[in-house]
Write a protein that holds these residues in place. Structure first.
Motif, PDB file in Angstrom:
ATOM      1  N   SER A  73       0.715  -1.028  -0.062  1.00 57.41           N
ATOM      2  CA  SER A  73      -0.020  -0.036  -0.053  1.00 57.41           C
ATOM      3  C   SER A  73       0.939   1.229   0.076  1.00 57.41           C
ATOM      4  N   ALA A  74       0.562   2.240  -0.911  1.00 54.34           N
ATOM      5  CA  ALA A  74       1.048   3.784  -0.809  1.00 54.34           C
ATOM      6  C   ALA A  74      -0.138   4.588  -0.695  1.00 54.34           C
ATOM      7  N   GLU A  75       0.378   5.523   0.108  1.00 56.74           N
ATOM      8  CA  GLU A  75      -0.713   6.608   0.580  1.00 56.74           C
ATOM      9  C   GLU A  75       0.096   7.913   0.239  1.00 56.74           C
ATOM     10  N   ALA A  76      -0.507   8.926  -0.383  1.00 59.67           N
ATOM     11  CA  ALA A  76       0.059  10.162  -0.660  1.00 59.67           C
ATOM     12  C   ALA A  76      -0.895  11.324  -0.253  1.00 59.67           C
ATOM     13  N   ILE A  86      -2.450  14.183  -8.543  1.00 59.33           N
ATOM     14  CA  ILE A  86      -1.281  12.959  -8.355  1.00 59.33           C
ATOM     15  C   ILE A  86      -1.720  12.582  -9.928  1.00 59.33           C
ATOM     16  N   GLU A  87      -0.701  11.878 -10.512  1.00 61.74           N
ATOM     17  CA  GLU A  87      -0.735  11.348 -11.813  1.00 61.74           C
ATOM     18  C   GLU A  87      -0.334  10.076 -11.877  1.00 61.74           C
ATOM     19  N   ASN A  88       0.813   9.500 -11.071  1.00 63.03           N
ATOM     20  CA  ASN A  88       1.048   8.248 -10.973  1.00 63.03           C
ATOM     21  C   ASN A  88       1.842   7.845  -9.702  1.00 63.03           C
ATOM     22  N   ILE A  89       1.888   6.578  -9.427  1.00 62.05           N
ATOM     23  CA  ILE A  89       2.819   6.124  -8.326  1.00 62.05           C
ATOM     24  C   ILE A  89       3.490   4.909  -8.701  1.00 62.05           C
ATOM     25  N   TYR A  90       4.909   4.816  -8.330  1.00 67.62           N
ATOM     26  CA  TYR A  90       5.557   3.700  -9.014  1.00 67.62           C
ATOM     27  C   TYR A  90       6.912   3.501  -8.055  1.00 67.62           C
ATOM     28  N   LYS A 111      -8.542   5.746  -8.006  1.00 71.10           N
ATOM     29  CA  LYS A 111      -8.325   5.896  -9.675  1.00 71.10           C
ATOM     30  C   LYS A 111      -7.457   7.217  -9.553  1.00 71.10           C
ATOM     31  N   LEU A 112      -6.438   6.905 -10.536  1.00 74.35           N
ATOM     32  CA  LEU A 112      -5.599   8.024 -10.786  1.00 74.35           C
ATOM     33  C   LEU A 112      -5.862   8.583 -12.424  1.00 74.35           C
ATOM     34  N   PRO A 113      -5.542   9.781 -12.803  1.00 73.20           N
ATOM     35  CA  PRO A 113      -5.353  10.923 -12.129  1.00 73.20           C
ATOM     36  C   PRO A 113      -6.269  11.274 -11.161  1.00 73.20           C
ATOM     37  N   LYS A 114      -5.727  11.941  -9.909  1.00 73.00           N
ATOM     38  CA  LYS A 114      -6.737  12.443  -8.909  1.00 73.00           C
ATOM     39  C   LYS A 114      -6.352  13.755  -8.135  1.00 73.00           C
ATOM     40  N   LYS A 115      -7.125  14.696  -8.416  1.00 65.98           N
ATOM     41  CA  LYS A 115      -7.091  15.962  -8.050  1.00 65.98           C
ATOM     42  C   LYS A 115      -7.188  16.135  -6.256  1.00 65.98           C
ATOM     43  N   LEU A 116      -6.341  16.713  -5.552  1.00 63.45           N
ATOM     44  CA  LEU A 116      -6.382  16.575  -4.057  1.00 63.45           C
ATOM     45  C   LEU A 116      -6.252  18.052  -3.568  1.00 63.45           C
ATOM     46  N   GLU A 117      -7.125  18.562  -2.902  1.00 64.17           N
ATOM     47  CA  GLU A 117      -6.867  19.556  -1.949  1.00 64.17           C
ATOM     48  C   GLU A 117      -6.392  19.351  -0.825  1.00 64.17           C
ATOM     49  N   HIS A 118      -5.930  20.354   0.024  1.00 57.48           N
ATOM     50  CA  HIS A 118      -5.295  20.268   1.188  1.00 57.48           C
ATOM     51  C   HIS A 118      -5.939  18.996   2.378  1.00 57.48           C
ATOM     52  N   SER A 119      -5.012  18.352   2.666  1.00 61.45           N
ATOM     53  CA  SER A 119      -5.219  17.157   3.555  1.00 61.45           C
ATOM     54  C   SER A 119      -6.143  16.145   2.954  1.00 61.45           C
ATOM     55  N   GLU A 120      -5.997  16.137   1.628  1.00 59.44           N
ATOM     56  CA  GLU A 120      -6.834  14.916   0.926  1.00 59.44           C
ATOM     57  C   GLU A 120      -5.717  13.901   0.590  1.00 59.44           C
ATOM     58  N   LYS A 121      -6.174  12.722   0.238  1.00 60.42           N
ATOM     59  CA  LYS A 121      -5.183  11.680   0.125  1.00 60.42           C
ATOM     60  C   LYS A 121      -5.584  10.702  -0.871  1.00 60.42           C
ATOM     61  N   VAL A 122      -4.547   9.961  -1.618  1.00 63.69           N
ATOM     62  CA  VAL A 122      -4.845   8.914  -2.654  1.00 63.69           C
ATOM     63  C   VAL A 122      -4.102   7.822  -1.924  1.00 63.69           C
ATOM     64  N   ILE A 123      -4.801   6.663  -2.099  1.00 65.00           N
ATOM     65  CA  ILE A 123      -4.345   5.210  -1.619  1.00 65.00           C
ATOM     66  C   ILE A 123      -4.049   4.087  -2.790  1.00 65.00           C
ATOM     67  N   CYS A 155       7.701   6.661  -5.591  1.00 59.87           N
ATOM     68  CA  CYS A 155       7.803   7.882  -6.360  1.00 59.87           C
ATOM     69  C   CYS A 155       6.263   8.137  -6.485  1.00 59.87           C
ATOM     70  N   VAL A 156       6.055   9.464  -6.369  1.00 61.07           N
ATOM     71  CA  VAL A 156       4.517   9.912  -6.964  1.00 61.07           C
ATOM     72  C   VAL A 156       4.882  11.194  -7.718  1.00 61.07           C
ATOM     73  N   THR A 157       4.272  11.267  -9.043  1.00 59.71           N
ATOM     74  CA  THR A 157       4.281  12.194  -9.861  1.00 59.71           C
ATOM     75  C   THR A 157       3.098  13.084  -9.871  1.00 59.71           C
ATOM     76  N   ILE A 158       3.203  14.348  -9.841  1.00 59.13           N
ATOM     77  CA  ILE A 158       1.990  15.167  -9.886  1.00 59.13           C
ATOM     78  C   ILE A 158       1.887  15.774 -11.392  1.00 59.13           C
ATOM     79  N   SER A 159       0.698  16.629 -11.722  1.00 60.26           N
ATOM     80  CA  SER A 159       0.559  17.147 -12.963  1.00 60.26           C
ATOM     81  C   SER A 159       1.558  18.230 -13.368  1.00 60.26           C
ATOM     82  N   THR A 160       2.333  18.921 -12.200  1.00 52.80           N
ATOM     83  CA  THR A 160       3.102  19.827 -12.642  1.00 52.80           C
ATOM     84  C   THR A 160       4.649  19.027 -13.153  1.00 52.80           C
TER      85      THR A 160
END
Length: 183
Positions: A73-76, A86-90, A111-123, A155-160
């Protein structure tokens, strides 16, 4: 002849000195406040992402837990004030090559990509049991190159285009070593 008056035992010279010292201290305090406010303003605009990893178990459809099927499990978590995607986790290997996770239909994974506001997470969850053969095959292709698992990163890549990294949790390293040693 000048008559020097005293205020609370201080002469005019003493009063001038303390007045000058107060002015200097006020100036220093003002400069410190400006520097601190600039540091806060610069840091509040930085992208910050906290990445956690571990192993997990999930219940089967009957409600029992299959302890043989361990999930990585990976959580960002977005810990900045800006919205990020969040675009990708690898996995990233020491030579900068990477292993992209297969996005299986795990109902607990985001499901990715996922837009996150402050304190939101992806798992994200990856079954070691379902991916055991492909991971073992990948280890064979590496042929002992890049197999120092302690140097692998999540690694976690984001849209920027920014990339955030963290070390693998010891439980994940242990499980990957088991797969690597399997015949």
């Amino acid at each position: 002849m000048n008559i020097e008056t005293t205020y609370f035992g201080l002469t005019n010279t003493d009063l001038a000195f303390w007045s000058m010292l107060g002015t200097w201290l006020a100036s220093i305090g003002t400069i410190a406040a400006v520097i601190i406010s600039l540091i806060i303003a610069i840091n509040s605009n930085k992208l910050k992402l906290k990445i956690n990893s571990n192993t997990s178990h999930f219940p089967t459809s009957s409600g029992s837990i299959n302890f043989e099927d361990i999930y990585f499990s990976a959580e960002a978590v977005n810990i900045c004030d800006r919205t990020i995607t969040i675009e990708n986790i690898y996995f990233e290997l020491p030579d900068q090559s990477s292993i992209i996770f297969p996005y299986e239909n795990n109902p607990f994974s985001t499901k990715l990509p996922k837009k996150l506001e402050h304190s939101e997470k992806v798992i994200f969850f990856l079954s070691f049991l379902k991916n055991k053969d492909s991971l073992a095959e990948y280890f064979k292709k590496l042929n002992n190159k890049n197999l120092n698992l302690k140097k692998w990163k999540i690694c976690v890549t984001i849209s920027t285009g920014d990339k955030f990294k963290t070390k693998l949790h010891p439980n994940i390293i242990k499980k990957l070593k088991e797969i690597k040693k399997a015949p």
